[in-house]
Design a protein around this motif. Structure first.
Motif, PDB file in Angstrom:
ATOM      1  N   GLY A 163      48.525  32.520  51.706  1.00  0.00           N
ATOM      2  CA  GLY A 163      48.038  32.619  53.079  1.00  0.00           C
ATOM      3  C   GLY A 163      46.941  33.637  53.268  1.00  0.00           C
ATOM      4  N   LYS A 164      46.662  34.447  52.264  1.00  0.00           N
ATOM      5  CA  LYS A 164      45.607  35.453  52.355  1.00  0.00           C
ATOM      6  C   LYS A 164      44.271  34.874  51.881  1.00  0.00           C
ATOM      7  N   VAL A 165      43.189  35.480  52.349  1.00  0.00           N
ATOM      8  CA  VAL A 165      41.841  35.106  51.921  1.00  0.00           C
ATOM      9  C   VAL A 165      41.149  36.344  51.383  1.00  0.00           C
ATOM     10  N   ALA A 166      40.534  36.207  50.212  1.00  0.00           N
ATOM     11  CA  ALA A 166      39.848  37.325  49.563  1.00  0.00           C
ATOM     12  C   ALA A 166      38.386  36.988  49.333  1.00  0.00           C
ATOM     13  N   LEU A 167      37.554  38.004  49.411  1.00  0.00           N
ATOM     14  CA  LEU A 167      36.148  37.914  49.017  1.00  0.00           C
ATOM     15  C   LEU A 167      35.921  38.877  47.869  1.00  0.00           C
ATOM     16  N   VAL A 168      35.381  38.360  46.762  1.00  0.00           N
ATOM     17  CA  VAL A 168      35.062  39.174  45.595  1.00  0.00           C
ATOM     18  C   VAL A 168      33.560  39.128  45.381  1.00  0.00           C
ATOM     19  N   THR A 169      32.876  40.258  45.530  1.00  0.00           N
ATOM     20  CA  THR A 169      31.441  40.271  45.274  1.00  0.00           C
ATOM     21  C   THR A 169      31.203  40.359  43.772  1.00  0.00           C
ATOM     22  N   GLY A 170      30.132  39.712  43.323  1.00  0.00           N
ATOM     23  CA  GLY A 170      29.858  39.695  41.889  1.00  0.00           C
ATOM     24  C   GLY A 170      30.964  39.004  41.124  1.00  0.00           C
ATOM     25  N   GLY A 171      31.413  37.857  41.634  1.00  0.00           N
ATOM     26  CA  GLY A 171      32.588  37.196  41.066  1.00  0.00           C
ATOM     27  C   GLY A 171      32.305  36.139  40.027  1.00  0.00           C
ATOM     28  N   SER A 172      31.079  36.050  39.524  1.00  0.00           N
ATOM     29  CA  SER A 172      30.744  34.979  38.597  1.00  0.00           C
ATOM     30  C   SER A 172      31.018  35.323  37.136  1.00  0.00           C
ATOM     31  N   ARG A 173      31.303  36.592  36.841  1.00  0.00           N
ATOM     32  CA  ARG A 173      31.503  36.974  35.441  1.00  0.00           C
ATOM     33  C   ARG A 173      32.325  38.243  35.353  1.00  0.00           C
ATOM     34  N   GLY A 174      32.745  38.560  34.145  1.00  0.00           N
ATOM     35  CA  GLY A 174      33.395  39.827  33.841  1.00  0.00           C
ATOM     36  C   GLY A 174      34.577  40.161  34.725  1.00  0.00           C
TER      37      GLY A 174
ATOM     38  N   ILE B 276      35.441  48.631  29.423  1.00  0.00           N
ATOM     39  CA  ILE B 276      36.003  47.291  29.546  1.00  0.00           C
ATOM     40  C   ILE B 276      35.079  46.318  28.821  1.00  0.00           C
ATOM     41  N   ASP B 277      35.662  45.458  28.020  1.00  0.00           N
ATOM     42  CA  ASP B 277      34.891  44.517  27.215  1.00  0.00           C
ATOM     43  C   ASP B 277      34.337  43.391  28.087  1.00  0.00           C
ATOM     44  N   THR B 278      33.093  43.526  28.486  1.00  0.00           N
ATOM     45  CA  THR B 278      32.390  42.509  29.270  1.00  0.00           C
ATOM     46  C   THR B 278      30.984  42.353  28.679  1.00  0.00           C
ATOM     47  N   ASP B 279      30.229  41.383  29.199  1.00  0.00           N
ATOM     48  CA  ASP B 279      28.876  41.228  28.667  1.00  0.00           C
ATOM     49  C   ASP B 279      27.972  42.386  29.055  1.00  0.00           C
ATOM     50  N   MET B 280      28.335  43.132  30.099  1.00  0.00           N
ATOM     51  CA  MET B 280      27.554  44.309  30.470  1.00  0.00           C
ATOM     52  C   MET B 280      27.840  45.498  29.560  1.00  0.00           C
ATOM     53  N   ASN B 281      29.043  45.554  28.983  1.00  0.00           N
ATOM     54  CA  ASN B 281      29.450  46.670  28.128  1.00  0.00           C
ATOM     55  C   ASN B 281      30.354  46.142  27.027  1.00  0.00           C
ATOM     56  N   PRO B 282      29.812  45.380  26.081  1.00  0.00           N
ATOM     57  CA  PRO B 282      30.657  44.717  25.079  1.00  0.00           C
ATOM     58  C   PRO B 282      31.319  45.688  24.112  1.00  0.00           C
ATOM     59  N   ALA B 283      32.491  45.296  23.652  1.00  0.00           N
ATOM     60  CA  ALA B 283      33.243  46.128  22.707  1.00  0.00           C
ATOM     61  C   ALA B 283      32.535  46.239  21.364  1.00  0.00           C
ATOM     62  N   GLY B 284      31.529  45.411  21.147  1.00  0.00           N
ATOM     63  CA  GLY B 284      30.731  45.492  19.928  1.00  0.00           C
ATOM     64  C   GLY B 284      29.358  46.091  20.153  1.00  0.00           C
ATOM     65  N   GLY B 285      29.140  46.709  21.310  1.00  0.00           N
ATOM     66  CA  GLY B 285      27.838  47.285  21.635  1.00  0.00           C
ATOM     67  C   GLY B 285      27.533  48.546  20.859  1.00  0.00           C
ATOM     68  N   GLU B 286      26.310  49.019  20.998  1.00  0.00           N
ATOM     69  CA  GLU B 286      25.849  50.154  20.186  1.00  0.00           C
ATOM     70  C   GLU B 286      26.549  51.463  20.535  1.00  0.00           C
ATOM     71  N   THR B 287      27.064  51.599  21.748  1.00  0.00           N
ATOM     72  CA  THR B 287      27.774  52.826  22.122  1.00  0.00           C
ATOM     73  C   THR B 287      29.291  52.634  22.153  1.00  0.00           C
ATOM     74  N   ALA B 288      29.764  51.491  21.674  1.00  0.00           N
ATOM     75  CA  ALA B 288      31.184  51.154  21.814  1.00  0.00           C
ATOM     76  C   ALA B 288      32.099  52.121  21.067  1.00  0.00           C
ATOM     77  N   ASP B 289      31.732  52.495  19.857  1.00  0.00           N
ATOM     78  CA  ASP B 289      32.587  53.406  19.089  1.00  0.00           C
ATOM     79  C   ASP B 289      32.721  54.756  19.795  1.00  0.00           C
ATOM     80  N   PHE B 290      31.626  55.229  20.360  1.00  0.00           N
ATOM     81  CA  PHE B 290      31.668  56.487  21.111  1.00  0.00           C
ATOM     82  C   PHE B 290      32.595  56.354  22.316  1.00  0.00           C
ATOM     83  N   GLN B 291      32.469  55.258  23.046  1.00  0.00           N
ATOM     84  CA  GLN B 291      33.307  55.056  24.226  1.00  0.00           C
ATOM     85  C   GLN B 291      34.782  54.951  23.853  1.00  0.00           C
ATOM     86  N   ARG B 292      35.072  54.243  22.777  1.00  0.00           N
ATOM     87  CA  ARG B 292      36.470  54.149  22.323  1.00  0.00           C
ATOM     88  C   ARG B 292      37.032  55.524  21.991  1.00  0.00           C
ATOM     89  N   SER B 293      36.205  56.365  21.395  1.00  0.00           N
ATOM     90  CA  SER B 293      36.674  57.685  20.971  1.00  0.00           C
ATOM     91  C   SER B 293      37.062  58.574  22.150  1.00  0.00           C
TER      92      SER B 293
END
Length: 246
Positions: A6-17, A188-205
């Motif tokens: 019965g609720k209605v939600a609006l999600v901005t930027g809802g096409s990905r990630g 978070i593993d998304t196309d904007m910040n992939p888990a295989g990106g160049e800074t990923a190891d630093f972020q994981r640490s």
């Protein structure tokens, strides 16, 4: 009956990630969902089709949130097409990264327009339609609590502004039974910040768990705050960051 039936939600930027995962999770909990996109109409329609294939209701709204009137228009479209609005998820945003000296005026204006101004305007428009039980949930960043190094000045500025905005909304709208919260994702593993990106190891640490999260982890937190479990949570931020800010 699902907790958001019965609720209605609006999600901005809802096409990905995170936005797409949140839209689908809200629909799975019973809400009808509108989602905005800027240019990726095909991706937005695919999310809506997946929701409808599972028996839900969905609407797709084109909205360039750098344009001042777009956020309020998206709210009004949601109300016209789905009948009401109970849950606003301010997810749209830019990943702002770079040295202070290289941030252009145009980048500053664009990031603040989407990450701050559009949130304010969407919240103002949605609050006109919401009643008791309304929810305003904004997707922030782990940079609200910790900035690990240089090059994040613009990102930290924009996302930290959401905290003050949310606290103000909580006080303003609390007497009407409307809550306002922030969800602060870590890596978070998304196309904007992939888990295989160049800074990923630093972020994981920097995380206690030593790994990236998934968009579904953030979506689950949003659904919790949007549902009955979040009815006494307002004016605060929930970290979904793998211990990044521990």
């Amino acid at each position: 009956m699902s907790e958001l039936t019965g609720k209605v939600a609006l999600v901005t930027g809802g096409s990905r990630g995170i936005g797409a995962a949140t839209a689908k999770r809200l629909a799975g909990a019973g809400a009808a969902v509108a989602l905005t996109y800027v240019e990726a109409a095909d991706r937005a329609r695919k999310v809506a089709e997946e929701i409808e294939a599972d028996g839900g209701r969905a609407a797709v709204v084109q909205a360039d949130l750098t344009r001042p009137g777009a956020a309020a228009e998206a709210v009004e479209r949601t109300v016209r097409e789905l009948g009401r609005i109970d849950i606003l998820v301010n997810n749209a945003g830019f990943l702002a990264y770079g040295p202070l000296a290289e941030v252009t005026d145009e980048e500053l204006d664009r990031v603040l327009a989407v990450d701050v101004r559009s949130v304010f305007l969407a919240a103002r428009a949605a609050a006109r339609h919401m009643g008791d039980g309304g929810r305003i949930i904004s997707i922030g960043s782990c940079f609200n609590g910790r900035v690990p190094g240089a090059n994040f000045v613009l990102q930290a500025t924009a996302k930290s502004a959401l905290v003050g905005l949310t606290k103000g909304l909580a006080r303003e709208l609390g007497p009407r039974g409307i809550t306002a919260t922030v969800v602060d994702p870590g890596p978070i593993d998304t196309d904007m910040n992939p888990a295989g990106g160049e800074t990923a190891d630093f972020q994981r640490s920097l995380t206690a768990l030593g790994r990236y999260g998934e968009a579904e982890d953030v979506a689950a937190a949003v659904v919790y705050l949007a549902g009955p479990g979040g009815r006494y949570v307002t004016g605060t931020a929930l970290a979904v960051d793998g211990g990044y800010t521990a």
